[in-house]
Design a protein around this motif. Structure first.
Motif, PDB file in Angstrom:
ATOM      1  N   ASP A 167       0.837  -1.192   0.000  1.00  0.00           N
ATOM      2  CA  ASP A 167       0.000   0.000   0.000  1.00  0.00           C
ATOM      3  C   ASP A 167       0.878   1.250   0.000  1.00  0.00           C
ATOM      4  OD1 ASP A 167      -2.294   1.398  -0.103  1.00  0.00           O
ATOM      5  OD2 ASP A 167      -3.025   0.855   1.885  1.00  0.00           O
ATOM      6  N   CYS A 168       0.426   2.252  -0.725  1.00  0.00           N
ATOM      7  CA  CYS A 168       1.126   3.533  -0.823  1.00  0.00           C
ATOM      8  C   CYS A 168       2.478   3.406  -1.518  1.00  0.00           C
ATOM      9  CB  CYS A 168       1.309   4.163   0.562  1.00  0.00           C
ATOM     10  SG  CYS A 168      -0.249   4.446   1.448  1.00  0.00           S
ATOM     11  N   THR A 169       2.648   2.365  -2.321  1.00  0.00           N
ATOM     12  CA  THR A 169       3.845   2.231  -3.140  1.00  0.00           C
ATOM     13  C   THR A 169       3.504   2.562  -4.584  1.00  0.00           C
ATOM     14  OG1 THR A 169       3.432  -0.117  -3.623  1.00  0.00           O
ATOM     15  CG2 THR A 169       4.674   0.398  -1.617  1.00  0.00           C
ATOM     16  N   GLU A 170       4.525   2.615  -5.427  1.00  0.00           N
ATOM     17  CA  GLU A 170       4.290   2.939  -6.835  1.00  0.00           C
ATOM     18  C   GLU A 170       3.467   1.862  -7.536  1.00  0.00           C
ATOM     19  OE1 GLU A 170       8.059   3.541  -8.630  1.00  0.00           O
ATOM     20  OE2 GLU A 170       8.457   5.440  -7.586  1.00  0.00           O
ATOM     21  N   ASP A 171       3.535   0.653  -7.039  1.00  0.00           N
ATOM     22  CA  ASP A 171       2.823  -0.458  -7.685  1.00  0.00           C
ATOM     23  C   ASP A 171       1.424  -0.682  -7.119  1.00  0.00           C
ATOM     24  OD1 ASP A 171       5.083  -0.976  -9.209  1.00  0.00           O
ATOM     25  OD2 ASP A 171       5.928  -2.328  -7.681  1.00  0.00           O
ATOM     26  N   ALA A 172       1.029   0.090  -6.126  1.00  0.00           N
ATOM     27  CA  ALA A 172      -0.238  -0.175  -5.445  1.00  0.00           C
ATOM     28  C   ALA A 172      -1.421  -0.087  -6.402  1.00  0.00           C
ATOM     29  CB  ALA A 172      -0.416   0.799  -4.278  1.00  0.00           C
ATOM     30  N   VAL A 173      -1.469   0.961  -7.236  1.00  0.00           N
ATOM     31  CA  VAL A 173      -2.590   1.136  -8.159  1.00  0.00           C
ATOM     32  C   VAL A 173      -2.636   0.003  -9.182  1.00  0.00           C
ATOM     33  CG1 VAL A 173      -3.599   2.629  -9.912  1.00  0.00           C
ATOM     34  CG2 VAL A 173      -2.625   3.636  -7.848  1.00  0.00           C
ATOM     35  N   ASP A 174      -1.468  -0.392  -9.694  1.00  0.00           N
ATOM     36  CA  ASP A 174      -1.426  -1.469 -10.686  1.00  0.00           C
ATOM     37  C   ASP A 174      -1.897  -2.795 -10.083  1.00  0.00           C
ATOM     38  OD1 ASP A 174      -0.471   0.259 -12.607  1.00  0.00           O
ATOM     39  OD2 ASP A 174       1.628  -0.190 -12.179  1.00  0.00           O
ATOM     40  N   ILE A 175      -1.488  -3.075  -8.853  1.00  0.00           N
ATOM     41  CA  ILE A 175      -1.889  -4.331  -8.210  1.00  0.00           C
ATOM     42  C   ILE A 175      -3.386  -4.315  -7.913  1.00  0.00           C
ATOM     43  CG2 ILE A 175      -1.589  -5.765  -6.159  1.00  0.00           C
ATOM     44  CD1 ILE A 175       1.321  -4.817  -6.079  1.00  0.00           C
ATOM     45  N   GLN A 176      -3.899  -3.193  -7.419  1.00  0.00           N
ATOM     46  CA  GLN A 176      -5.337  -3.079  -7.170  1.00  0.00           C
ATOM     47  C   GLN A 176      -6.123  -3.281  -8.459  1.00  0.00           C
ATOM     48  OE1 GLN A 176      -6.737   0.863  -6.387  1.00  0.00           O
ATOM     49  NE2 GLN A 176      -8.510   0.173  -5.194  1.00  0.00           N
ATOM     50  N   THR A 177      -5.654  -2.674  -9.548  1.00  0.00           N
ATOM     51  CA  THR A 177      -6.318  -2.826 -10.846  1.00  0.00           C
ATOM     52  C   THR A 177      -6.276  -4.277 -11.326  1.00  0.00           C
ATOM     53  OG1 THR A 177      -5.744  -0.558 -11.460  1.00  0.00           O
ATOM     54  CG2 THR A 177      -6.324  -2.057 -13.242  1.00  0.00           C
ATOM     55  N   THR A 178      -5.128  -4.935 -11.146  1.00  0.00           N
ATOM     56  CA  THR A 178      -4.999  -6.330 -11.578  1.00  0.00           C
ATOM     57  C   THR A 178      -5.960  -7.231 -10.819  1.00  0.00           C
ATOM     58  OG1 THR A 178      -2.657  -5.972 -12.093  1.00  0.00           O
ATOM     59  CG2 THR A 178      -3.389  -8.251 -11.835  1.00  0.00           C
ATOM     60  N   ILE A 179      -6.069  -7.030  -9.515  1.00  0.00           N
ATOM     61  CA  ILE A 179      -6.996  -7.832  -8.715  1.00  0.00           C
ATOM     62  C   ILE A 179      -8.436  -7.598  -9.169  1.00  0.00           C
ATOM     63  CG2 ILE A 179      -7.952  -8.137  -6.396  1.00  0.00           C
ATOM     64  CD1 ILE A 179      -5.151  -7.635  -5.298  1.00  0.00           C
ATOM     65  N   SER A 180      -8.784  -6.340  -9.416  1.00  0.00           N
ATOM     66  CA  SER A 180     -10.145  -6.023  -9.881  1.00  0.00           C
ATOM     67  C   SER A 180     -10.429  -6.685 -11.221  1.00  0.00           C
ATOM     68  CB  SER A 180     -10.325  -4.503  -9.988  1.00  0.00           C
ATOM     69  OG  SER A 180     -10.110  -3.866  -8.749  1.00  0.00           O
ATOM     70  N   ILE A 181      -9.444  -6.652 -12.107  1.00  0.00           N
ATOM     71  CA  ILE A 181      -9.632  -7.256 -13.426  1.00  0.00           C
ATOM     72  C   ILE A 181      -9.830  -8.759 -13.312  1.00  0.00           C
ATOM     73  CG2 ILE A 181      -8.449  -7.783 -15.598  1.00  0.00           C
ATOM     74  CD1 ILE A 181      -7.237  -4.984 -15.484  1.00  0.00           C
ATOM     75  N   MET A 182      -9.045  -9.420 -12.463  1.00  0.00           N
ATOM     76  CA  MET A 182      -9.176 -10.874 -12.318  1.00  0.00           C
ATOM     77  C   MET A 182     -10.541 -11.248 -11.749  1.00  0.00           C
ATOM     78  SD  MET A 182      -6.500 -11.859 -13.701  1.00  0.00           S
ATOM     79  CE  MET A 182      -6.784 -13.613 -13.468  1.00  0.00           C
ATOM     80  N   VAL A 183     -11.068 -10.449 -10.822  1.00  0.00           N
ATOM     81  CA  VAL A 183     -12.416 -10.703 -10.303  1.00  0.00           C
ATOM     82  C   VAL A 183     -13.441 -10.610 -11.431  1.00  0.00           C
ATOM     83  CG1 VAL A 183     -14.222  -9.836  -8.767  1.00  0.00           C
ATOM     84  CG2 VAL A 183     -11.870  -9.966  -7.953  1.00  0.00           C
ATOM     85  N   MET A 184     -13.302  -9.585 -12.266  1.00  0.00           N
ATOM     86  CA  MET A 184     -14.271  -9.389 -13.338  1.00  0.00           C
ATOM     87  C   MET A 184     -14.121 -10.412 -14.460  1.00  0.00           C
ATOM     88  SD  MET A 184     -16.020  -7.170 -12.031  1.00  0.00           S
ATOM     89  CE  MET A 184     -15.892  -6.018 -10.684  1.00  0.00           C
ATOM     90  N   ILE A 185     -12.889 -10.839 -14.733  1.00  0.00           N
ATOM     91  CA  ILE A 185     -12.711 -11.910 -15.723  1.00  0.00           C
ATOM     92  C   ILE A 185     -13.376 -13.190 -15.227  1.00  0.00           C
ATOM     93  CG2 ILE A 185     -10.979 -13.445 -16.752  1.00  0.00           C
ATOM     94  CD1 ILE A 185      -9.152 -11.052 -17.058  1.00  0.00           C
ATOM     95  N   GLY A 186     -13.198 -13.493 -13.952  1.00  0.00           N
ATOM     96  CA  GLY A 186     -13.898 -14.640 -13.386  1.00  0.00           C
ATOM     97  C   GLY A 186     -15.405 -14.499 -13.512  1.00  0.00           C
TER      98      GLY A 186
END
Length: 577
Positions: free
Chosen positions: A110-129
């Motif tokens: 959290d609060c790192t440069e990759d936080a937004v990308d990881i949050q987006t990836t998790i959201s995408i995987m939920v929606m792909i499922g």
């Protein structure tokens, strides 16, 4: 004996008196104890579904909280960058009001440069499922029934949330398959639950009320309340797992299989048992057994067959031999029907567009001013209130008119937000926040009409596949939404502009392709493909004759069975209650 039969079966008297059965039913008679319990159970079960889908929206902390979190990490005496206990403790005890100790915080991301990308990836995987879950559930529900798919989806949702409790031992890439399965469970439930309720009712007004009371809106508010009361990832997912399991068990005992599906699939024994239980649950009401046969009444003499005694059916070999398995249909059979295809594809686009806009605002809720839980609760409450509009104005407006006004209001709000951003208003301003919530909430009446169209325009043995295709389009839109969320900081006008263009196109497609039915019209849920095909004049009569002959292949067996049922009814034993 005839008098006693008529006293026991008022349906026979009504059939002799003539007139359509649906014209004899009042609005209150359409809701027996079973229908009320089923409606309540299916809508309450939206709570774990919404909480699972929207869980990623609580993962990223606000900018102010990130500043405190980074300060706490930098002052840590451990001096390490790993996932040590000191950093986790400091992250969990940062004095920031309303913040959520998420999985990103657990993984020190959290609060790192990759936080937004990881949050987006998790959201995408939920929606792909969810995309795959919706398409698979639609096919399976039309083949094997609505109830098993619905209860299995809730059970899988519970297991997936329980599996996330092991996240302390997982890295975020290893957790992605769990989120994908979780999305598939949610997509399966959202495809089947509405169909099961709608198929238990007769009147269009009753079906409209069920859609207006759709549990997603209030479940959004419930999700915000749950995140506020359980601001820790472990407590949150544990609560969702328990709630989902309770809902799965409750629906297993409350719900019966759809009588319309059982009749369409020629599962006579299960039909008898389910209809007998429904009548027992609705006892005390004079004509509460009317809804369970209202669909069959329009088939004429075929309506009499299901009320034959179970014992007489089981002993009648010729009757049983006539009830061979109904022909199995696929998505190809649904898509190749040219008379239904324009409406189906138009409806799928409406699901796609509405989903992009709705989930786009859901995932951007942490970028708006104010507390994210309060914003989500306000959006859910607003969606619920505005979602009642189709039912409230059903006597003076058609479904298409309601949908058009809803899309127009949401599109207008999106264009105004775009104008404000181009004028230099910051994304975190109060006006942008209020307009964003308005755009999301104003779209809810259109959602309700789209859901109703997806259940009323297609025959029983294709209804869940049509719902599955539309929900798959919606889940594809929700996959696109997190990708677009990258623009909300770098170029927010592009982000909002895409929403405005999609909604404007949806307004045009709705106006051109979707039917202009009045809600109070005596709309009967189509049982066969011929019932569902719109009656459109053709300037090529020969081609039209060939198309009708091809469509009749699906219904020929049903007609033959109906005639045999009618001829055998006169030979059956006296009816028993």
């Amino acid at each position: 004996m005839m008098a006693s039969r008529d006293a026991i079966h008022p349906l026979r008297n009504r059939r002799r008196e003539g007139g359509g059965m649906e014209e004899k039913i009042t609005f209150l008679q359409d809701f027996g104890l079973y229908q009320i319990c089923l409606l309540a159970a299916t809508q309450i079960s939206y709570m774990p579904i919404a909480a699972s889908i929207l869980s990623s929206s609580f993962m990223k902390r606000s900018e102010g909280s990130c500043a405190l979190l980074l300060e706490a990490r930098n002052s840590s005496v451990s001096g390490t960058n790993g996932t040590n206990g000191t950093n986790r403790y400091l992250a969990n005890t940062v004095p920031s009001s309303g913040e959520f100790f998420s999985l990103l915080t657990l993984w020190d991301l959290d609060c790192t440069e990759d936080a937004v990308d990881i949050q987006t990836t998790i959201s995408i995987m939920v929606m792909i499922g969810g995309l795959f879950g919706a398409s698979i559930a639609g096919f399976v529900a039309d083949r094997y029934g609505r109830k098993p798919v619905m209860t299995a989806s809730l059970a899988l949702c519970s297991l997936s949330n329980a599996a996330l409790l092991l996240s302390s031992f997982l890295s975020w890439p290893l957790a992605l398959p769990i989120f994908t399965v979780l999305g598939a469970a949610c997509g399966g439930y959202m495809t089947t639950n509405l169909v099961l309720v709608v198929e238990s009712l007769c009147l269009p007004s009753s079906r409209l009320l069920v859609v207006a009371l759709n549990g997603w809106s209030l479940s959004m508010a419930g999700t915000a309340l749950l995140a506020f009361m359980c601001p820790n990832w472990f407590q949150y997912h544990l609560s969702v797992a328990i709630i989902s399991l309770i809902c799965a068990v409750g629906l297993f005992f409350i719900a019966d299989e759809s009588l319309r599906w059982l009749k369409s699939s020629h599962k006579v024994t299960r039909f008898d048992r389910a209809s007998s239980r429904l009548i027992r649950l609705n006892r005390g009401e004079t004509f509460k057994d009317i809804p369970l046969l209202c669909q069959l009444e329009k088939d004429g003499a075929a309506a009499a067959a299901p009320v034959r005694p179970l014992a007489a059916r089981e002993s009648d070999e010729s009757y049983q031999s006539s009830l061979s398995q109904a022909p199995s249909l696929s998505y190809f059979d649904l898509l190749k029907e040219r008379s239904l295809r324009p409406r189906l594809l138009s409806l799928a686009y409406c699901f796609f567009s509405s989903s992009v806009v709705s989930f786009g605002f859901y995932f951007a809720i942490d970028s708006l001013s104010g507390n994210r839980c309060a914003n989500m609760a306000a959006a859910g409450s607003g969606k619920f209130v505005l979602g009642l509009i189709p039912f409230v104005f059903s006597s003076c407006a058609s479904r298409k008119q309601v949908a058009l006004v809803s899309v127009a209001a949401s599109a207008t709000a999106a264009w105004v937000v775009l104008a404000c951003l181009l004028a230099g208003l910051p994304l975190q301003s109060l006006a942008i926040m209020l307009l964003s919530i308005l755009a999301t909430a104003a779209l809810d009446p259109n959602w309700k009409i789209s859901h109703l169209y997806s259940t009323e325009m297609f025959p029983t043995n294709m209804r869940n596949m049509a719902r599955g295709l539309c929900n798959s389009a919606g889940r594809f839109g929700s996959v696109i939404a997190p990708l677009l969320s990258h623009f909300r900081h770098a170029a927010p006008y592009v982000y909002i502009g895409i929403f405005a263009v999609l909604l404007t196109a949806q307004f045009a497609i709705t106006a051109i392709f979707l039917p202009n039915q009045m809600v109070e019209a005596k709309t009967v849920l189509p049982s066969t493909l011929q019932d569902a095909v719109p009656a459109v004049p053709s300037d090529r009569p020969e081609e039209e004759r060939r198309r009708k002959a091809k469509r009749s292949e699906y219904d020929e067996d049903d007609d033959a069975r109906s005639r045999e049922d009618s001829s055998q009814l006169s030979e059956t034993a006296p009816l028993t209650p």
